[in-house]
Motif scaffolding. Structure first.
Motif, PDB file in Angstrom:
ATOM      1  N   ALA A  23      51.921  37.086  19.073  1.00 15.17           N
ATOM      2  CA  ALA A  23      52.587  36.848  20.360  1.00 15.17           C
ATOM      3  C   ALA A  23      52.157  35.493  20.939  1.00 15.17           C
ATOM      4  CB  ALA A  23      52.265  37.969  21.336  1.00 15.17           C
ATOM      5  N   LEU A  24      50.862  35.190  20.847  1.00 19.95           N
ATOM      6  CA  LEU A  24      50.364  33.908  21.336  1.00 19.95           C
ATOM      7  C   LEU A  24      50.962  32.742  20.553  1.00 19.95           C
ATOM      8  CD1 LEU A  24      46.593  34.731  21.931  1.00 19.95           C
ATOM      9  CD2 LEU A  24      48.229  33.987  23.663  1.00 19.95           C
ATOM     10  N   MET A  25      51.030  32.907  19.232  1.00 19.64           N
ATOM     11  CA  MET A  25      51.613  31.855  18.405  1.00 19.64           C
ATOM     12  C   MET A  25      53.083  31.663  18.741  1.00 19.64           C
ATOM     13  SD  MET A  25      51.025  29.673  15.902  1.00 19.64           S
ATOM     14  CE  MET A  25      49.807  30.152  14.685  1.00 19.64           C
ATOM     15  N   ALA A  26      53.804  32.762  18.955  1.00 18.79           N
ATOM     16  CA  ALA A  26      55.217  32.665  19.303  1.00 18.79           C
ATOM     17  C   ALA A  26      55.407  31.931  20.621  1.00 18.79           C
ATOM     18  CB  ALA A  26      55.830  34.066  19.392  1.00 18.79           C
ATOM     19  N   PHE A  27      54.608  32.283  21.622  1.00 18.78           N
ATOM     20  CA  PHE A  27      54.719  31.625  22.933  1.00 18.78           C
ATOM     21  C   PHE A  27      54.377  30.143  22.817  1.00 18.78           C
ATOM     22  CE2 PHE A  27      53.399  30.211  27.081  1.00 18.78           C
ATOM     23  CZ  PHE A  27      54.265  30.863  27.947  1.00 18.78           C
ATOM     24  N   MET A  28      53.302  29.823  22.115  1.00 21.04           N
ATOM     25  CA  MET A  28      52.857  28.440  21.982  1.00 21.04           C
ATOM     26  C   MET A  28      53.882  27.591  21.229  1.00 21.04           C
ATOM     27  SD  MET A  28      49.151  27.123  20.591  1.00 21.04           S
ATOM     28  CE  MET A  28      49.240  28.230  19.185  1.00 21.04           C
ATOM     29  N   CYS A  29      54.378  28.090  20.116  1.00 15.68           N
ATOM     30  CA  CYS A  29      55.354  27.335  19.321  1.00 15.68           C
ATOM     31  C   CYS A  29      56.662  27.156  20.082  1.00 15.68           C
ATOM     32  CB  CYS A  29      55.604  28.028  17.983  1.00 15.68           C
ATOM     33  SG  CYS A  29      54.203  27.957  16.848  1.00 15.68           S
ATOM     34  N   LYS A  47      60.289  10.194  29.853  1.00 12.06           N
ATOM     35  CA  LYS A  47      59.321   9.387  30.615  1.00 12.06           C
ATOM     36  C   LYS A  47      58.030  10.166  30.871  1.00 12.06           C
ATOM     37  CE  LYS A  47      62.892   6.592  32.827  1.00 12.06           C
ATOM     38  NZ  LYS A  47      63.655   6.314  34.063  1.00 12.06           N
ATOM     39  N   ILE A  48      58.149  11.469  31.095  1.00 14.37           N
ATOM     40  CA  ILE A  48      56.953  12.294  31.295  1.00 14.37           C
ATOM     41  C   ILE A  48      56.208  12.465  29.981  1.00 14.37           C
ATOM     42  CG2 ILE A  48      56.128  14.600  31.929  1.00 14.37           C
ATOM     43  CD1 ILE A  48      58.515  14.821  33.798  1.00 14.37           C
ATOM     44  N   SER A  49      56.939  12.627  28.898  1.00 18.85           N
ATOM     45  CA  SER A  49      56.488  12.860  27.517  1.00 18.85           C
ATOM     46  C   SER A  49      56.386  14.349  27.229  1.00 18.85           C
ATOM     47  CB  SER A  49      55.167  12.169  27.189  1.00 18.85           C
ATOM     48  OG  SER A  49      54.064  12.964  27.493  1.00 18.85           O
ATOM     49  N   GLY A  50      56.712  14.692  25.994  1.00 20.99           N
ATOM     50  CA  GLY A  50      56.635  16.078  25.555  1.00 20.99           C
ATOM     51  C   GLY A  50      55.223  16.623  25.619  1.00 20.99           C
ATOM     52  N   ALA A  51      54.242  15.748  25.410  1.00 21.79           N
ATOM     53  CA  ALA A  51      52.839  16.178  25.456  1.00 21.79           C
ATOM     54  C   ALA A  51      52.504  16.747  26.834  1.00 21.79           C
ATOM     55  CB  ALA A  51      51.918  15.001  25.128  1.00 21.79           C
ATOM     56  N   TRP A  79      41.837  24.596  17.232  1.00 21.99           N
ATOM     57  CA  TRP A  79      40.707  23.665  17.119  1.00 21.99           C
ATOM     58  C   TRP A  79      40.154  23.618  15.696  1.00 21.99           C
ATOM     59  CZ3 TRP A  79      38.743  19.973  20.115  1.00 21.99           C
ATOM     60  CH2 TRP A  79      39.070  19.961  21.483  1.00 21.99           C
ATOM     61  N   GLY A  80      40.149  24.765  15.023  1.00 18.48           N
ATOM     62  CA  GLY A  80      39.528  24.827  13.701  1.00 18.48           C
ATOM     63  C   GLY A  80      40.378  24.309  12.569  1.00 18.48           C
ATOM     64  N   PHE A  81      41.729  24.425  12.699  1.00 22.99           N
ATOM     65  CA  PHE A  81      42.600  24.035  11.595  1.00 22.99           C
ATOM     66  C   PHE A  81      43.643  22.984  11.991  1.00 22.99           C
ATOM     67  CE2 PHE A  81      40.891  28.087  10.244  1.00 22.99           C
ATOM     68  CZ  PHE A  81      40.652  27.892   8.886  1.00 22.99           C
ATOM     69  N   ALA A  82      44.390  23.252  13.062  1.00 19.69           N
ATOM     70  CA  ALA A  82      45.504  22.355  13.406  1.00 19.69           C
ATOM     71  C   ALA A  82      45.027  20.938  13.711  1.00 19.69           C
ATOM     72  CB  ALA A  82      46.286  22.914  14.601  1.00 19.69           C
ATOM     73  N   VAL A  83      43.970  20.809  14.523  1.00 24.57           N
ATOM     74  CA  VAL A  83      43.488  19.468  14.890  1.00 24.57           C
ATOM     75  C   VAL A  83      42.939  18.710  13.683  1.00 24.57           C
ATOM     76  CG1 VAL A  83      41.841  18.180  16.305  1.00 24.57           C
ATOM     77  CG2 VAL A  83      43.077  20.110  17.284  1.00 24.57           C
ATOM     78  N   PRO A  84      42.009  19.295  12.909  1.00 28.11           N
ATOM     79  CA  PRO A  84      41.504  18.555  11.743  1.00 28.11           C
ATOM     80  C   PRO A  84      42.590  18.203  10.727  1.00 28.11           C
ATOM     81  CG  PRO A  84      40.082  20.419  12.239  1.00 28.11           C
ATOM     82  CD  PRO A  84      41.310  20.573  13.089  1.00 28.11           C
ATOM     83  N   MET A  85      43.586  19.060  10.550  1.00 30.13           N
ATOM     84  CA  MET A  85      44.659  18.772   9.591  1.00 30.13           C
ATOM     85  C   MET A  85      45.609  17.702  10.119  1.00 30.13           C
ATOM     86  SD  MET A  85      45.586  22.585   8.172  1.00 30.13           S
ATOM     87  CE  MET A  85      47.080  22.002   7.347  1.00 30.13           C
ATOM     88  N   GLY A  86      45.851  17.707  11.419  1.00 31.35           N
ATOM     89  CA  GLY A  86      46.793  16.735  11.986  1.00 31.35           C
ATOM     90  C   GLY A  86      46.274  15.312  11.935  1.00 31.35           C
ATOM     91  N   ILE A  87      44.968  15.137  12.104  1.00 25.34           N
ATOM     92  CA  ILE A  87      44.402  13.790  12.194  1.00 25.34           C
ATOM     93  C   ILE A  87      44.582  12.982  10.909  1.00 25.34           C
ATOM     94  CG2 ILE A  87      42.228  12.514  12.460  1.00 25.34           C
ATOM     95  CD1 ILE A  87      41.460  14.702  14.532  1.00 25.34           C
ATOM     96  N   PRO A  88      44.267  13.501   9.713  1.00 22.41           N
ATOM     97  CA  PRO A  88      44.476  12.698   8.498  1.00 22.41           C
ATOM     98  C   PRO A  88      45.927  12.284   8.297  1.00 22.41           C
ATOM     99  CG  PRO A  88      43.157  14.636   8.004  1.00 22.41           C
ATOM    100  CD  PRO A  88      43.661  14.804   9.399  1.00 22.41           C
ATOM    101  N   ILE A 307      49.268  18.199  16.523  1.00 21.98           N
ATOM    102  CA  ILE A 307      48.554  17.710  17.706  1.00 21.98           C
ATOM    103  C   ILE A 307      49.218  18.215  18.989  1.00 21.98           C
ATOM    104  CG2 ILE A 307      47.848  15.655  18.986  1.00 21.98           C
ATOM    105  CD1 ILE A 307      46.202  16.183  16.481  1.00 21.98           C
ATOM    106  N   TYR A 308      50.521  18.408  18.975  1.00 15.65           N
ATOM    107  CA  TYR A 308      51.200  18.970  20.154  1.00 15.65           C
ATOM    108  C   TYR A 308      50.696  20.388  20.432  1.00 15.65           C
ATOM    109  CZ  TYR A 308      54.733  15.593  21.639  1.00 15.65           C
ATOM    110  OH  TYR A 308      55.377  14.510  22.185  1.00 15.65           O
ATOM    111  N   LEU A 309      50.425  21.154  19.375  1.00 11.02           N
ATOM    112  CA  LEU A 309      49.844  22.478  19.570  1.00 11.02           C
ATOM    113  C   LEU A 309      48.484  22.363  20.257  1.00 11.02           C
ATOM    114  CD1 LEU A 309      50.651  24.174  16.135  1.00 11.02           C
ATOM    115  CD2 LEU A 309      51.894  24.435  18.297  1.00 11.02           C
ATOM    116  N   PHE A 310      47.714  21.370  19.849  1.00 10.34           N
ATOM    117  CA  PHE A 310      46.410  21.119  20.474  1.00 10.34           C
ATOM    118  C   PHE A 310      46.573  20.733  21.940  1.00 10.34           C
ATOM    119  CE2 PHE A 310      43.775  17.371  21.603  1.00 10.34           C
ATOM    120  CZ  PHE A 310      42.594  18.031  21.901  1.00 10.34           C
ATOM    121  N   LEU A 311      47.558  19.896  22.246  1.00 10.06           N
ATOM    122  CA  LEU A 311      47.777  19.468  23.628  1.00 10.06           C
ATOM    123  C   LEU A 311      48.174  20.653  24.510  1.00 10.06           C
ATOM    124  CD1 LEU A 311      49.632  16.114  22.926  1.00 10.06           C
ATOM    125  CD2 LEU A 311      47.296  16.397  23.734  1.00 10.06           C
ATOM    126  N   PHE A 312      48.897  21.606  23.943  1.00 12.57           N
ATOM    127  CA  PHE A 312      49.211  22.836  24.681  1.00 12.57           C
ATOM    128  C   PHE A 312      47.923  23.559  25.064  1.00 12.57           C
ATOM    129  CE2 PHE A 312      49.775  27.414  24.753  1.00 12.57           C
ATOM    130  CZ  PHE A 312      50.897  27.599  25.538  1.00 12.57           C
TER     131      PHE A 312
END
Length: 413
Positions: A23-29, A47-51, A79-88, A307-312
Motif C-alpha cells: 500500500a505504501l509503495m502504491a501511494f508513493m509511486c 517552475k515548481i518542479s516535480g521534486a 534509503w537502502g536500495f533506491a538511493v544507492p542504485m540511482g546515484i551510479p 531519486i524522486y522516490l527518495f525526494l518523496f
C-alpha cells in the motif's frame, strides 16, 4: 486529530499501516507519477518542479496521518536500495575531465557555507539560550547536521546527551530542511538572483526547452528517447555492481583504519563511506568508458525516478502540528542557522563570482547532505553537477561531527 480517528476506527495511527509495504509503495509511486505528470504538463508545475510537488504530497499525506512517518519501506528500501542504485546511473553524466573546469570551485563555497553554519550556531545560541534549556547540546548537534547530515546528527547526539529535546530537534530539522529545499528551488527561478549571478547550467536547460515552445521546460528536457530491453538490463546490472563493490571496499577500509586519533578517524569516516566509493567508481566509468556510456540509453531517466522516490521520503517525517505546538523556538533556532549559512554561501558567492547553481547546491549540501543536493541537481537538470556535489557533501560527513563537537565544547555542552 486524524491519527486519533484512525486509532479508534482501525487500531492504528495512520490510514496505511507502517508494515503495509505494498500500500505504501502504491501511494508513493502514484504520488511520484502524478508529480512528474504535472511537471511535464503545466508551466506552473514545471517552475515548481516535480521534486517539490512529490515532497509536498508526502508532507501533506504524513501530516493528515494517511501514511506513517517511519517504516521499513522508507528506511530499508528507499534509503537502502533506491538511493544507492540511482546515484551510479546519474553519475554516468559526470566526466572527471570536465569537472574541475566546470565545478572545481564548488568545494570552496561549500567550506564557506560550513563556516556560516558554525557562525549561525553561535548567533542562534546567543539569542535563544535563555529560552530553550539544553541549547548548548542542540547547537552542537545541528552544527554537525548542517555541515554533514543525519550520520553527524546521530554521532554528535551520542556525544552530548540532550534528553527529550532531541526528538523535537529532529522534527524541526526535518521540516526546515523540506522548507529550505522549496526556498532553494525558488531561488533558482528567481529573477532577483539571476540578475546578480551567472547561471550557465540553468541557461543550458532552458535552451533545450526553448527548442520546443509547445512543451514545458521539464517535458522538453525529458523528451522521449530510444531505449531497449538490453539498455534496461545493462543499467540495472551496472548500478547494482557499483553499489556492491562500493560497499565491499568501504566495509574493508573502515575495518582496517583505526579511529584512535582524530586524523585516522577522519580518514575512516571518509574512506569508509559507501557514497565516496559509489561516486568514485561511477565517475571513473563515466570518464574512461565514455564511448560505452554514450551507447547506454535510459540511465538518467531510471536514476532520476529512483531519486524522486527518495525526494518523496524527505517530506514524510516533518510534522507541522508538532512544530507548531511543541517546538516553535527550535524551528526559529534552526532557521537562524540556515539563514546564516545562506548569507555566507550567497554573499561570498557573489563576491567571489561563483555561479548561482554552485551557491544553491553548496548550501543544500551543507543543510541537507549529499543526497538531497544531488536530488536537487537532478530535479533541475544540472547533470554535470551531480558528481561534484555528491563528493563535497560526503566530505561534509567527515568534518561535520568534529565541528559539532568543537561548538559543543565551546558552549559548555
Amino acid at each position: 486529530m486524524f491519527s486519533s480517528i484512525f486509532q479508534n476506527t482501525l487500531g492504528r495511527e495512520t490510514l496505511i499501516a507502517p508494515d503495509d509495504n505494498w500500500a505504501l509503495m502504491a501511494f508513493m509511486c502514484l504520488a511520484v507519477a502524478v508529480a512528474i505528470y504535472l511537471e511535464q504538463k503545466y508551466d506552473w508545475a514545471s517552475k515548481i518542479s516535480g521534486a517539490i510537488i512529490a515532497l509536498i504530497f508526502s508532507l501533506i499525506a504524513s501530516n493528515l496521518a494517511i501514511i506513517p512517518t517511519s517504516c521499513v519501506m522508507y528506511d530499508d528500501i528507499i534509503w537502502g536500495f533506491a538511493v544507492p542504485m540511482g546515484i551510479p546511473l546519474l553519475l554516468l553524466q559526470c566526466n572527471i575531465k570536465r569537472i574541475w573546469k566546470e565545478t572545481g570551485r564548488l568545494l570552496i563555497i561549500f567550506l564557506i557555507g560550513a563556516v556560516g553554519t558554525v557562525v549561525g550556531a553561535f548567533i542562534a545560541y546567543a539569542l535563544l539560550h535563555n529560552a530553550i534549556p539544553g541549547l548548548e547540546g542542540v547547537a552542537a548537534i545541528m552544527t554537525g547536521s548542517y555541515i554533514g547530515g543525519g550520520v553527524n546528527f546521530a554521532a554528535v547526539a551520542a556525544e552530548f546527551n540532550v534528553g527529550d529535546i532531541q526528538a523535537a530537534t529532529t522534527v524541526a530539522d526535518n521540516l526546515l530542511m523540506a522548507l529550505y529545499f522549496f526556498a532553494l528551488i525558488a531561488i533558482a527561478a528567481s529573477a532577483f538572483f539571476r540578475k546578480r549571478f551567472t547561471h550557465p547550467h540553468i541557461d543550458e536547460v532552458e535552451r533545450v526547452a526553448d527548442k520546443d515552445a509547445s512543451q514545458t521546460q521539464a517535458a522538453a528536457y525529458w523528451n522521449r528517447k530510444e531505449i531497449s530491453l538490453k539498455d534496461i538490463a545493462s543499467n540495472f546490472a551496472y548500478c547494482v555492481i557499483v553499489v556492491f563493490l562500493a560497499k565491499l571496499v568501504a566495509g574493508f577500509i573502515s575495518g582496517i583504519i583505526p579511529t584512535s586519533n582524530p586524523v585516522l578517524a577522519i580518514l575512516n569516516t571518509f574512506f569508509g563511506s559507501q557514497y565516496v566509493w559509489i561516486t568514485t567508481f561511477s565517475m571513473l566509468v563515466a570518464t574512461f568508458g565514455e564511448k560505452q556510456v554514450a551507447k547506454l540509453n535510459g540511465s538518467q531517466e531510471l536514476g532520476t525516478y529512483l531519486i524522486y522516490l527518495f525526494l518523496f521520503v524527505i517530506g514524510v517525517p516533518a510534522s507541522i502540528v508538532k512544530i507548531i505546538t511543541e517546538t516553535p523556538l527550535l524551528l526559529l533556532f534552526t532557521g537562524i542557522m540556515v539563514l546564516t549559512n545562506m548569507v555566507f554561501c550567497f554573499g561570498f558567492g557573489k563576491l567571489l563570482k561563483f555561479d548561482l547553481e554552485d551557491c544553491i547546491l553548496a548550501s543544500n549540501a551543507n543543510i541537507g547532505g549529499p543526497t538531497t543536493a544531488a536530488g536537487m541537481a537532478i530535479s533541475q537538470g544540472w547533470s554535470r553537477l551531480v558528481g561534484p556535489v555528491m563528493l563535497i557533501g560526503t566530505f561534509g560527513y567527515v568534518i561535520g561531527t568534529y565541528l559539532g563537537i568543537v561548538v559543543g565544547g565551546i558552549l559548555g555542552a
